[in-house]
Design a protein around this motif. Structure first.
Motif, PDB file in Angstrom:
ATOM      1  N   GLU A 206      -0.787 -15.564  20.515  1.00 46.23           N
ATOM      2  CA  GLU A 206      -2.103 -14.955  20.724  1.00 46.23           C
ATOM      3  C   GLU A 206      -2.802 -15.553  21.942  1.00 46.23           C
ATOM      4  O   GLU A 206      -3.449 -14.837  22.715  1.00 46.23           O
ATOM      5  N   ARG A 207      -2.677 -16.879  22.111  1.00 44.33           N
ATOM      6  CA  ARG A 207      -3.313 -17.522  23.257  1.00 44.33           C
ATOM      7  C   ARG A 207      -2.710 -17.018  24.575  1.00 44.33           C
ATOM      8  O   ARG A 207      -3.420 -16.764  25.547  1.00 44.33           O
TER       9      ARG A 207
ATOM     10  N   ASP B 217      -4.079 -13.646  25.385  1.00 41.06           N
ATOM     11  CA  ASP B 217      -5.479 -13.758  25.809  1.00 41.06           C
ATOM     12  C   ASP B 217      -5.585 -14.235  27.253  1.00 41.06           C
ATOM     13  O   ASP B 217      -6.396 -13.717  28.038  1.00 41.06           O
TER      14      ASP B 217
ATOM     15  N   ARG C 147      -0.409 -18.650  16.848  1.00 34.56           N
ATOM     16  CA  ARG C 147      -1.545 -18.939  17.729  1.00 34.56           C
ATOM     17  C   ARG C 147      -1.093 -19.064  19.186  1.00 34.56           C
ATOM     18  O   ARG C 147      -1.813 -18.644  20.105  1.00 34.56           O
TER      19      ARG C 147
ATOM     20  N   TRP D  50       7.245  -8.119  19.553  1.00 31.56           N
ATOM     21  CA  TRP D  50       6.459  -7.346  18.596  1.00 31.56           C
ATOM     22  C   TRP D  50       7.136  -5.994  18.371  1.00 31.56           C
ATOM     23  O   TRP D  50       7.842  -5.477  19.245  1.00 31.56           O
TER      24      TRP D  50
END
Length: 233
Positions: free
Chosen positions: A138-139, A142, A135, A76
């Motif tokens: 992101e998972r 998390d 995804r 990022w």
């Protein structure tokens, strides 16, 4: 033993983890936390780096049982996902084939560069595949954040003559599983305790490891697993 040998192969390919790319004039700490989970036949290990509660880098190793394995590196910039690289093997028909992918995103989240090869053939990524990559990132974040709140992280080490020695500092830890292992896992653990390698999620207090998830167990010694570094610094 097949899935264990594949994890060893991945760790050797990965090499030592490197310091993530961050601004040179940064005065805020760069933090790295680890996590992992097993869902069905899929076991995933994560190394997540953040700064000021914003993602900087996520590295993962994934074992898909008999369906393949891969490692990924996500990066990022200023809180926005900008680059992904992944290598491994996946089923293509009835056999495993090597694959690699590399995707770069602009500041609006659009994939401005993509390259995906499977078995030596160049194949375009579909919009669903591109969305799935986001995804996946992101998972992973998390999972690590949830485990961090519970004060849980990856702990790995070697068994020698019934004693567990943590990777990194060779610290001797007493091991307890909460919840208790299933009977077949307990038998595997007993068999590995004379000489073996173990990786769990858990927490260390003083000289005791309380493990809540068994992610990897072998009956042979192997190097400690390190974060993949496919994108460099």
């Amino acid at each position: 033993m097949k899935r264990y040998s594949l994890f060893l192969l991945i760790s050797l390919l990965a090499g030592c983890a490197s310091t993530p790319l961050v601004p040179e004039n940064s005065i805020t700490p760069v933090l790295t936390h680890t996590g992992g989970q097993t869902l069905g036949d899929t076991t995933t290990l994560y190394w997540y780096t953040s700064q000021q509660n914003r993602p900087v880098k996520l590295a993962e190793q994934v074992q898909l049982g008999d369906d393949g394995h891969y490692q990924s590196d996500y990066r990022w910039r200023e809180g926005k996902l900008r680059e992904i690289k992944r290598i491994g093997e996946q089923l293509d028909g009835q056999q495993l084939e090597p694959f690699s992918l590399h995707v770069r995103y602009d500041t609006e989240g659009n994939a401005v560069f993509q390259r995906y090869t499977l078995g030596g053939e160049l194949i375009p990524l579909s919009s669903e595949q591109l969305s799935q990559l986001v995804r996946d990132a992101e998972r992973g974040i998390d999972v690590v954040k949830q485990q961090r709140k519970a004060d849980v992280s990856l702990v790995q080490g070697t068994w020698r003559h019934g004693q567990f020695h943590r990777c990194g500092d060779d610290r001797l830890l007493a091991v307890n599983f909460t919840p208790a292992l299933a009977d077949f896992q307990q038998h595997q653990l007993l068999a590995a305790q004379m000489q073996g390698f173990m990786l769990v999620t858990g927490q260390v207090r003083r000289d005791a490891l309380t493990a809540n998830g068994l992610l990897l167990l072998t009956q042979t010694a192997q190097p400690c697993l390190t974060a993949p570094n496919l994108l460099g610094n």
